[in-house]
Design an enzyme around this catalytic site. Structure first.
Site, PDB file in Angstrom:
ATOM      1  N   CYS A 137       0.833  -1.209   0.000  1.00 34.32           N
ATOM      2  CA  CYS A 137       0.000   0.000   0.000  1.00 34.32           C
ATOM      3  C   CYS A 137       0.864   1.254   0.000  1.00 34.32           C
ATOM      4  CB  CYS A 137      -0.932  -0.020   1.202  1.00 34.32           C
ATOM      5  SG  CYS A 137      -1.934   1.471   1.345  1.00 34.32           S
ATOM      6  N   CYS A 140      -0.394   4.131   2.106  1.00 36.08           N
ATOM      7  CA  CYS A 140      -0.220   3.932   3.556  1.00 36.08           C
ATOM      8  C   CYS A 140       1.240   4.148   3.954  1.00 36.08           C
ATOM      9  CB  CYS A 140      -0.612   2.513   3.971  1.00 36.08           C
ATOM     10  SG  CYS A 140      -2.120   1.879   3.243  1.00 36.08           S
ATOM     11  N   ASP A 141       2.166   3.617   3.177  1.00 38.79           N
ATOM     12  CA  ASP A 141       3.563   3.538   3.617  1.00 38.79           C
ATOM     13  C   ASP A 141       4.552   4.382   2.803  1.00 38.79           C
ATOM     14  OD1 ASP A 141       2.742   1.693   5.519  1.00 38.79           O
ATOM     15  OD2 ASP A 141       2.968   0.007   4.135  1.00 38.79           O
TER      16      ASP A 141
END
Ligand code: FAD
Ligand code: NAP
Length: 319
Positions: A137, A140-141
């Site tokens: 992701c 997300c990261d």
């Protein structure tokens, strides 16, 4: 203490399919309950720009779109519950489903909208470095890789979008694809090919993720990738600080195994042209029953179809 709730229409999943089913079921006075699951709002909550969902002339954000859908479902009367279904008994009506904390949901009709989850390559090193440089992701990261070198594995829309997103943060992005042609939309391919920070390695597969393993001296994390060219068999190594795996999705159907007909890949089998499953009264919508289109708009459309069919089913079968 566990709670038991009964509804005419239970919707499992809160992505575009679940929310749309909820909107239609609520407007049909079915007083639906929608169980959100571990990813409220579904897959679109882990992306940024959405520019192909009709109705918005300008680019919108995935999480915002899902907030709007959920609010719309609530406003027309859906009861939304934060729980995850862990067990389902579809052998008789009313169907009985059990939530994470033991809460029981019984329903006259069920709409399964549990979507799909990112797949992994299955490499041991992928597990070793999961969360330590391996991710599925970018939104997300990606933030952790500002000014660093990263790689993305895959050749579909997700991989290309992840690469483009990461190119805004990282110093260099290497897209690694096992063939010499991408399957992503052409508009995304053009952006990818024209991006000065993105390099593409064609016909290449990832053999191993290397780095400092947890438990060894120093800070654990990814430092490189061992690759091979599938045409020439040439072996190579590149240095990266992170790798994003974007090789497609598997349907979330484990809890329904043995209860309804599933295809080989685990997707729910629905009747041609409608969302009915092999069990009367159980309907499926969205990615969980679609290994071809897998779009927010098709998920929403099948969610709508499922709710309309539930309305007819209830009228015919429930007093
Ligand atoms: P999902 O969105 O997968 O939602 C599944 C829902 O089920 C979740 O709420 C989850 O919590 C719930 N759930 C799962 N198991 C359980 C359980 N046991 N109990 C309770 N709830 C459960 N499509 C586009 O059209 N345009 C785009 O720009 C686009 N961008 C994308 C970007 C990325 C990074 C990804 C991964 C996908 C993208 N897609 C895009 C595809 C799109 O997100 C999916 O097709 C769509 O979200 C599918 O909707 P769905 O409702 O079927 O399932
Ligand atoms: P996908 O379209 O199935 O693509 C998966 C990619 O990973 C393919 O390129 C595939 O290679 C590669 N791959 C699969 N297994 C692999 C393995 N073991 N090793 C190496 N590579 C592997 O999946 P996706 O990109 O996640 O997209 C899923 C769905 O969501 C699609 O319908 C897509 O359109 C949709 N989506 C839409 C948008 C958008 O509209 N903007 C954005 C994201 C996702 P091959 O090409 O060789 O098969």
């Amino acid at each position: 203490m566990s709670t038991t709730r009964h509804t005419k229409a239970l919707i499992v999943g809160s992505g575009p399919a679940g929310c749309t089913a909820a909107i239609y079921a609520a407007r049909a006075n079915l007083s639906p309950i929608m169980v959100r699951g571990l990813q409220p709002g579904g897959q679109l909550t882990i992306t940024t720009d959405v520019e192909n969902y009709p109705g918005f002339a300008e680019v919108i954000q995935g999480p915002w779109l899902m907030e709007q859908m959920e609010e719309q479902a609530t406003n027309v009367g859906t009861v939304i519950i934060s729980d995850t279904i862990v067990k389902a008994d579809l052998s008789k009506r009313p169907f009985t489903l059990t939530g994470d904390d033991g809460d029981i949901y019984t329903c006259d009709a069920l709409i399964i909208c549990t979507g799909a989850t990112a797949r992994w390559l299955g490499l041991e090193s992928e597990q070793t470095f999961h969360g330590l440089g391996v991710s599925a992701c970018a939104t997300c990261d990606g933030f952790f890789y500002r000014g660093k070198d990263v790689a993305v594995i895959g050749g579909g829309n997700t991989a290309v979008e992840e690469a483009l997103y990461l190119a805004n943060l990282a110093s260099k992005v290497t897209l690694i694809h096992r063939r010499s042609e991408l399957r992503s939309e052409k508009i995304l391919q053009t952006r990818l090919f024209n991006h000065p920070k993105i390099e593409i390695l064609w016909d290449t597969v990832l053999n191993e993720i290397t780095g400092n393993k947890p438990g060894c001296d120093g800070i654990p994390g990814v430092s490189g990738l061992s690759l091979s060219n599938v045409k020439t068999n040439a072996q190579s190594h590149i240095n990266v600080d992170g790798v994003f795996i974007a090789i497609g999705h598997s349907p979330n159907t484990d809890i329904f195994k043995g209860q309804i007909e599933l295809e080989e890949g685990g997707y729910i089998v629905t009747k041609p042209g409608n969302p009915a499953t092999s069990v009367p009264g159980v309907f499926a919508a969205g990615d969980v029953q679609d290994h071809v289109y897998q779009q927010a708009v098709t998920a929403a459309a099948t969610g709508c179809m499922a709710a309309l069919d539930v309305e007819r089913f209830i009228a015919d079968h429930v007093e």
